[in-house]
Scaffold this motif. Structure first.
Motif, PDB file in Angstrom:
ATOM      1  N   SER A 163       0.879  -1.140   0.051  1.00  0.00           N
ATOM      2  CA  SER A 163      -0.025   0.067   0.072  1.00  0.00           C
ATOM      3  C   SER A 163       0.731   1.167   0.037  1.00  0.00           C
ATOM      4  O   SER A 163       1.916   1.163   0.751  1.00  0.00           O
ATOM      5  N   ILE A 164       0.087   2.265  -0.683  1.00  0.00           N
ATOM      6  CA  ILE A 164       1.231   3.440  -0.497  1.00  0.00           C
ATOM      7  C   ILE A 164      -0.018   4.605  -0.431  1.00  0.00           C
ATOM      8  O   ILE A 164      -1.111   4.656  -1.275  1.00  0.00           O
ATOM      9  N   SER A 165       0.410   5.594   0.186  1.00  0.00           N
ATOM     10  CA  SER A 165      -0.624   7.030   0.244  1.00  0.00           C
ATOM     11  C   SER A 165       0.508   8.006  -0.127  1.00  0.00           C
ATOM     12  O   SER A 165       1.440   8.325   0.552  1.00  0.00           O
ATOM     13  N   GLU A 166      -0.015   9.075  -1.107  1.00  0.00           N
ATOM     14  CA  GLU A 166       0.800   9.885  -1.588  1.00  0.00           C
ATOM     15  C   GLU A 166      -0.054  11.081  -1.695  1.00  0.00           C
ATOM     16  O   GLU A 166      -1.148  10.996  -2.687  1.00  0.00           O
ATOM     17  N   ASP A 167       0.406  12.480  -1.782  1.00  0.00           N
ATOM     18  CA  ASP A 167      -0.449  13.520  -2.037  1.00  0.00           C
ATOM     19  C   ASP A 167       0.647  14.569  -2.508  1.00  0.00           C
ATOM     20  O   ASP A 167       1.582  14.706  -1.585  1.00  0.00           O
ATOM     21  N   TRP A 168       0.388  15.573  -3.089  1.00  0.00           N
ATOM     22  CA  TRP A 168       1.100  16.672  -3.392  1.00  0.00           C
ATOM     23  C   TRP A 168       0.066  17.611  -3.895  1.00  0.00           C
ATOM     24  O   TRP A 168      -0.711  17.663  -4.523  1.00  0.00           O
TER      25      TRP A 168
END
Length: 255
Positions: A159-164
């Protein structure tokens, strides 16, 4: 109904229910809310952890089959037909489960939200206007995958969670043909290496005025982003180079 004396109430309504394009009146505040649907197609490639260059090729039919929840809405408000702002938020929650030839099971989930927040300066024209805007586009992605290979006991999960956040500048031209019909062209560019290497959006569309309070919004829109978190080779590495495009259909409520 939004009180014109308090335009910030439009923000509260966006968070509660949804919204789009606003064409302001001659004086005071004018606000519009749009609930819309985007027939999205996603093309490009993505990398997650040590898996790099995986192709992304999702058409609207795939999204309809795997969609768990979706919300798309927009609010825009203008003051004296000169200054204003808009907020636009689109969210999709997708989940899929497939079985391979050996009986193994693959489960995947994607939750993607994209929000735009823009300040607008309007230059009126004889039959329409040009809007110059600047602001941000915020991307929020959560991806979960579970693989049960069937040949071995247990399963593997990732799993991965990424925001930008990307800064943007752009312009939007609206031409009014008559009391019923108008058309719009929009384009912007951003990123500039601050978060994404580059991102852009473009749209062309038409609006039909149903009555004094309701419009039909029809567009074709595309958004491209090329992003990497610069952690290649590590489990938390994430790269996203895709274009999302498709027809947009919305109902616009004017207040």
């Amino acid at each position: 109904m939004i009180d014109r004396k308090y335009p910030l109430s439009g923000l509260a309504m966006l968070l509660a229910s949804g919204c789009s394009l606003a064409q302001a009146g001659d004086t005071g505040w004018a606000t519009e809310l749009d609930i819309y649907m985007l027939g999205a197609n996603i093309k490009g490639d993505s990398s997650m952890g040590r898996i790099t260059g995986a192709p992304v090729d999702i058409d609207f039919g795939d999204i309809l089959e795997t969609l768990k929840m979706s919300f798309m809405g927009r609010v825009e408000t203008m003051y004296d037909n000169r200054w204003g702002f808009w907020l636009d938020y689109a969210f999709m929650d997708l989940a899929d489960k497939k079985t391979n030839a050996r009986g193994g099971v693959v489960k995947a989930g994607l939750r993607q939200g994209v929000m735009e927040a823009m300040g607008v300066y309007r230059q009126p024209l004889t039959r329409g206007h040009v809007d110059y805007y600047a602001g941000i586009r915020w991307w929020d992605n959560d991806i979960d995958a579970t693989v049960n290979p069937a040949l071995l006991p247990g399963s593997r999960e990732a799993s991965i969670s990424e925001d930008w956040v990307d800064p943007l500048v752009g312009a939007r031209w609206t031409h009014v043909f008559n009391k019923r019909w108008s058309m719009t062209l929009r384009g912007d560019v951003g990123g500039f290496g601050i978060a994404s290497d580059i991102t852009w959006a473009a749209a062309i569309g038409a609006r039909y005025r149903i009555n004094d309070s309701l419009d039909l919004d029809m567009q074709y829109k595309g958004t491209w982003v090329d992003y990497s978190n610069d952690k290649k080779g590590k489990p938390e590495y994430f790269q996203y180079d895709t274009v999302t495009h498709g027809p947009l259909l919305g109902l616009v409520f004017r207040f």
